[in-house]
Scaffold this motif. Sequence first.
Motif, PDB file in Angstrom:
ATOM      1  N   SER A   1      39.941  49.436  35.991  1.00  0.00           N
ATOM      2  CA  SER A   1      39.606  48.052  35.859  1.00  0.00           C
ATOM      3  C   SER A   1      40.552  47.133  36.450  1.00  0.00           C
ATOM      4  N   ILE A   2      39.840  46.196  37.131  1.00  0.00           N
ATOM      5  CA  ILE A   2      40.758  44.923  37.697  1.00  0.00           C
ATOM      6  C   ILE A   2      40.630  43.710  36.750  1.00  0.00           C
ATOM      7  N   ASN A   3      42.000  43.485  36.491  1.00  0.00           N
ATOM      8  CA  ASN A   3      42.205  42.288  35.610  1.00  0.00           C
ATOM      9  C   ASN A   3      42.896  41.277  36.092  1.00  0.00           C
ATOM     10  N   GLN A   4      43.015  40.037  35.650  1.00  0.00           N
ATOM     11  CA  GLN A   4      43.878  38.981  35.973  1.00  0.00           C
ATOM     12  C   GLN A   4      44.767  38.808  34.890  1.00  0.00           C
ATOM     13  N   PHE A   5      46.263  38.722  35.068  1.00  0.00           N
ATOM     14  CA  PHE A   5      47.231  38.562  34.365  1.00  0.00           C
ATOM     15  C   PHE A   5      47.983  37.065  34.375  1.00  0.00           C
TER      16      PHE A   5
ATOM     17  N   ILE B   1      38.415  31.629  38.557  1.00  0.00           N
ATOM     18  CA  ILE B   1      38.339  33.339  38.904  1.00  0.00           C
ATOM     19  C   ILE B   1      37.681  33.797  37.903  1.00  0.00           C
ATOM     20  N   PHE B   2      37.724  33.629  36.831  1.00  0.00           N
ATOM     21  CA  PHE B   2      36.918  34.708  35.723  1.00  0.00           C
ATOM     22  C   PHE B   2      35.508  34.371  35.977  1.00  0.00           C
ATOM     23  N   ASP B   3      35.103  33.187  35.985  1.00  0.00           N
ATOM     24  CA  ASP B   3      33.603  32.673  35.929  1.00  0.00           C
ATOM     25  C   ASP B   3      33.073  33.063  37.393  1.00  0.00           C
ATOM     26  N   THR B   4      33.795  33.149  38.248  1.00  0.00           N
ATOM     27  CA  THR B   4      33.277  33.567  39.906  1.00  0.00           C
ATOM     28  C   THR B   4      33.252  34.988  40.010  1.00  0.00           C
ATOM     29  N   PHE B   5      34.137  35.797  39.431  1.00  0.00           N
ATOM     30  CA  PHE B   5      34.310  37.144  39.712  1.00  0.00           C
ATOM     31  C   PHE B   5      33.979  38.104  38.593  1.00  0.00           C
ATOM     32  N   VAL B   6      33.794  37.652  37.334  1.00  0.00           N
ATOM     33  CA  VAL B   6      33.542  38.479  36.225  1.00  0.00           C
ATOM     34  C   VAL B   6      32.404  39.513  36.595  1.00  0.00           C
ATOM     35  N   GLU B   7      32.467  40.597  36.039  1.00  0.00           N
ATOM     36  CA  GLU B   7      31.210  41.524  36.492  1.00  0.00           C
ATOM     37  C   GLU B   7      30.054  41.218  35.507  1.00  0.00           C
TER      38      GLU B   7
ATOM     39  N   GLU C   1      33.975  49.955  46.329  1.00  0.00           N
ATOM     40  CA  GLU C   1      33.043  49.755  46.633  1.00  0.00           C
ATOM     41  C   GLU C   1      32.696  48.198  47.107  1.00  0.00           C
ATOM     42  N   ARG C   2      33.343  47.331  46.520  1.00  0.00           N
ATOM     43  CA  ARG C   2      33.433  45.865  46.686  1.00  0.00           C
ATOM     44  C   ARG C   2      33.831  45.536  48.151  1.00  0.00           C
ATOM     45  N   TYR C   3      34.957  46.509  48.502  1.00  0.00           N
ATOM     46  CA  TYR C   3      35.759  46.276  49.808  1.00  0.00           C
ATOM     47  C   TYR C   3      34.599  46.880  51.108  1.00  0.00           C
ATOM     48  N   ALA C   4      33.793  48.028  50.640  1.00  0.00           N
ATOM     49  CA  ALA C   4      32.933  48.512  51.570  1.00  0.00           C
ATOM     50  C   ALA C   4      31.868  47.416  51.940  1.00  0.00           C
TER      51      ALA C   4
ATOM     52  N   PHE D   1      36.198  42.870  36.548  1.00  0.00           N
ATOM     53  CA  PHE D   1      35.298  43.971  36.618  1.00  0.00           C
ATOM     54  C   PHE D   1      35.867  45.279  36.681  1.00  0.00           C
ATOM     55  N   ARG D   2      35.011  46.725  36.750  1.00  0.00           N
ATOM     56  CA  ARG D   2      35.440  47.868  37.088  1.00  0.00           C
ATOM     57  C   ARG D   2      35.176  48.161  38.284  1.00  0.00           C
ATOM     58  N   GLN D   3      35.966  48.868  38.988  1.00  0.00           N
ATOM     59  CA  GLN D   3      35.660  49.081  40.549  1.00  0.00           C
ATOM     60  C   GLN D   3      35.566  50.594  40.824  1.00  0.00           C
ATOM     61  N   GLY D   4      34.520  50.802  41.167  1.00  0.00           N
ATOM     62  CA  GLY D   4      34.101  52.211  41.795  1.00  0.00           C
ATOM     63  C   GLY D   4      34.648  52.295  43.109  1.00  0.00           C
ATOM     64  N   TYR D   5      34.377  53.923  43.568  1.00  0.00           N
ATOM     65  CA  TYR D   5      34.815  54.487  44.813  1.00  0.00           C
ATOM     66  C   TYR D   5      33.454  54.817  45.714  1.00  0.00           C
TER      67      TYR D   5
END
Length: 300
Positions: free
Chosen positions: A272-276, A294-300, A247-250, A167-171
């Motif tokens: 961008s938050i990726n998994q590696f 993880i992808f299926d659960t948290f993908v935007e 925002e997700r932390y908030a 996902f992409r993470q805003g503030y």
Amino acid sequence: MDLKDVDLNLLLVFHHLLTERRVSAVADRLGMTQPGVSNALKRLRVLLGDDLFLRTSRGMEPTPYAARLAEPIGYALSTIQNSLNESGEFDPAASRQQFTLALTDIGEIYIFPKLMGILAERAPGVSITTVRNNAVNLKDEMEAGKVDLAVGLLPHLKSGFYQRRLFRQGYVCMFRSGHPLDKPAMTTEEFAHADHVVVVASGTGHAMVDQSIEKKGIKRRVALTVPHFVAVGHILASSNMIATVPERYARECVQPFGLKYVPHPLDLPAISINQFWHARMHRDAANQWLRNLIFDTFVE
């Protein structure tokens, strides 16, 4: 050099010396004697025409030539081992495998409550260990197979790694309920004159956001600086400070700490938050299962 002239066991010794850096540790790992490991290293030095490892106070340090060989040899050995042991499937319900994930503290707060609930239902024998993705030499740890997956903004993981965006993470700006700035929007001037909690998270995407604020010429009144996000919710709940947070932390802090957040008054870049994962784990059935979960659960 012809491959028929190379003893595979010598390459195993080489690979484990890169990881362990001690002859005794390699001997224990491979079920060999220490003289046996030393003899294997001597044969490999003659074969490759290089010292390969030099004894130092920190252990056996690789030469530049050995460092260049590290990734291709590690990848080749893991490919052989995975091919020999490949069952073609992974049964999460029966598995007792332990995975190691590298994340930030925000990653743990956002991902683990939901992920551990899913694992309890689908893979009750599976366990997770975490490390901070900026507290270890992540590239080496993943090449050595000590870390299975990493999640975050990690631009240094390039050659030899796969990645997939979650996902992409805003503030946003976060503060306690009833704060003097508790209203639908915050101005730039109000933001600049408020007392701030600032998280110094070097090596993470959040550090880039702090740099962006500075480049805009905004001089914050920094009342408190902390090295991680763990205590931010507690601090904001009992003070008039505000914080710039993902925002997700908030979202995760609103209910347990009685906090609120509003859109950030500054135009900050989303990250961008990726998994590696390392190429050595690309075809591993267990790794494939976890990263797809993880992808299926948290993908935007």
